[in-house]
Design a protein around this motif. Structure first.
Motif, PDB file in Angstrom:
ATOM      1  N   GLY A 129       0.809  -1.191   0.000  1.00  0.00           N
ATOM      2  CA  GLY A 129       0.000   0.000   0.000  1.00  0.00           C
ATOM      3  C   GLY A 129       0.851   1.252   0.000  1.00  0.00           C
ATOM      4  N   PRO A 130       0.256   2.380  -0.221  1.00  0.00           N
ATOM      5  CA  PRO A 130       0.991   3.630  -0.351  1.00  0.00           C
ATOM      6  C   PRO A 130       1.630   4.125   0.942  1.00  0.00           C
ATOM      7  CG  PRO A 130      -1.370   4.039  -0.421  1.00  0.00           C
ATOM      8  CD  PRO A 130      -1.171   2.548  -0.441  1.00  0.00           C
ATOM      9  N   LYS A 131       1.190   3.649   2.096  1.00  0.00           N
ATOM     10  CA  LYS A 131       1.746   4.130   3.364  1.00  0.00           C
ATOM     11  C   LYS A 131       2.860   3.242   3.906  1.00  0.00           C
ATOM     12  CE  LYS A 131      -2.362   6.575   4.521  1.00  0.00           C
ATOM     13  NZ  LYS A 131      -2.382   7.882   4.991  1.00  0.00           N
ATOM     14  N   VAL A 132       3.182   2.169   3.197  1.00  0.00           N
ATOM     15  CA  VAL A 132       4.239   1.257   3.639  1.00  0.00           C
ATOM     16  C   VAL A 132       5.591   1.868   3.317  1.00  0.00           C
ATOM     17  CG1 VAL A 132       5.252  -1.041   3.364  1.00  0.00           C
ATOM     18  CG2 VAL A 132       2.770  -0.753   3.309  1.00  0.00           C
ATOM     19  N   LEU A 133       6.447   1.929   4.332  1.00  0.00           N
ATOM     20  CA  LEU A 133       7.800   2.445   4.122  1.00  0.00           C
ATOM     21  C   LEU A 133       8.623   1.427   3.371  1.00  0.00           C
ATOM     22  CD1 LEU A 133       8.443   3.905   7.681  1.00  0.00           C
ATOM     23  CD2 LEU A 133       7.760   5.147   5.611  1.00  0.00           C
ATOM     24  N   ARG A 134       9.513   1.898   2.549  1.00  0.00           N
ATOM     25  CA  ARG A 134      10.414   0.993   1.828  1.00  0.00           C
ATOM     26  C   ARG A 134      11.381   0.382   2.832  1.00  0.00           C
ATOM     27  NH1 ARG A 134       9.816   0.735  -3.481  1.00  0.00           N
ATOM     28  NH2 ARG A 134       8.931   2.515  -4.525  1.00  0.00           N
ATOM     29  N   VAL A 143      -7.901  -1.383   4.006  1.00  0.00           N
ATOM     30  CA  VAL A 143      -6.779  -1.842   4.817  1.00  0.00           C
ATOM     31  C   VAL A 143      -5.476  -1.665   4.040  1.00  0.00           C
ATOM     32  CG1 VAL A 143      -5.687  -3.860   5.903  1.00  0.00           C
ATOM     33  CG2 VAL A 143      -8.127  -3.434   6.249  1.00  0.00           C
ATOM     34  N   ILE A 144      -5.464  -2.092   2.795  1.00  0.00           N
ATOM     35  CA  ILE A 144      -4.252  -1.960   1.971  1.00  0.00           C
ATOM     36  C   ILE A 144      -3.869  -0.486   1.821  1.00  0.00           C
ATOM     37  CG2 ILE A 144      -3.310  -2.247  -0.361  1.00  0.00           C
ATOM     38  CD1 ILE A 144      -4.995  -4.867  -0.509  1.00  0.00           C
ATOM     39  N   GLY A 145      -4.846   0.372   1.596  1.00  0.00           N
ATOM     40  CA  GLY A 145      -4.575   1.789   1.377  1.00  0.00           C
ATOM     41  C   GLY A 145      -4.085   2.532   2.605  1.00  0.00           C
ATOM     42  N   LYS A 146      -4.450   2.050   3.798  1.00  0.00           N
ATOM     43  CA  LYS A 146      -4.100   2.769   5.018  1.00  0.00           C
ATOM     44  C   LYS A 146      -3.011   2.083   5.856  1.00  0.00           C
ATOM     45  CE  LYS A 146      -8.849   4.422   5.691  1.00  0.00           C
ATOM     46  NZ  LYS A 146     -10.011   4.303   6.615  1.00  0.00           N
TER      47      LYS A 146
END
Length: 146
Positions: free
Chosen positions: A1-6, A133-136
């Motif tokens: 998702g977009p909020k996951v840190l690399r 859930v994936i997005g947040k």
């Protein structure tokens, strides 16, 4: 998702996993993945079932929570020989996605595991709990579809 840190490292490390279940066949299939990952990484596995907040205050609320807890325990039986760090929890929330994410935040989850149903052509364009859930989520989400 977009909020996951690399990740800062190239090696995958899992210490805390959250497996959210609605007891559907898809979710039961995802349970085996959650247990396998927890076992392989010697990680803690937190199994959670979220009851809708609409059940709060009802006369049968405690019975529903008790039955859900028994189902969670039954789902984990047979798996605990390979995975030793398993906890179960029954929670409630108005928004199921937010309740799952709160559990993941509390546990500092490295991964959320969800069983999902295939969407129909029409439903594929409507956001659901899984997409929220994936997005947040602040950690990766593994979805298992049957």
């Amino acid at each position: 998702g977009p909020k996951v840190l690399r990740p800062t490292q190239h090696e995958l490390t899992l210490r805390n996993l959250v497996f959210a279940t609605d007891f559907s066949p898809e979710s039961r299939k995802a349970a085996s993945y959650a247990f396998t990952l927890a076992s392989d990484f010697d990680a803690c596995l937190h199994m959670v079932h979220i009851l809708p907040s609409s059940t709060e205050g009802h006369a049968d609320e405690s019975e529903l929570a008790r039955a859900s807890k028994q189902t969670l325990i039954a789902l984990s039986q047979g798996q605990t020989s390979t995975c030793h760090n398993v906890s179960t929890e029954i929670n409630s929330g108005e928004h199921l996605d937010d309740a799952i994410l709160a559990c993941a935040d509390t546990d500092s989850a490295d991964l959320i595991v969800l069983g999902v149903r295939k969407a129909s052509q029409l439903a594929a364009h409507i956001p659901d709990i899984t997409s929220h859930v994936i997005g947040k989520a602040k950690c990766p989400v593994l979805t298992i579809c049957s």
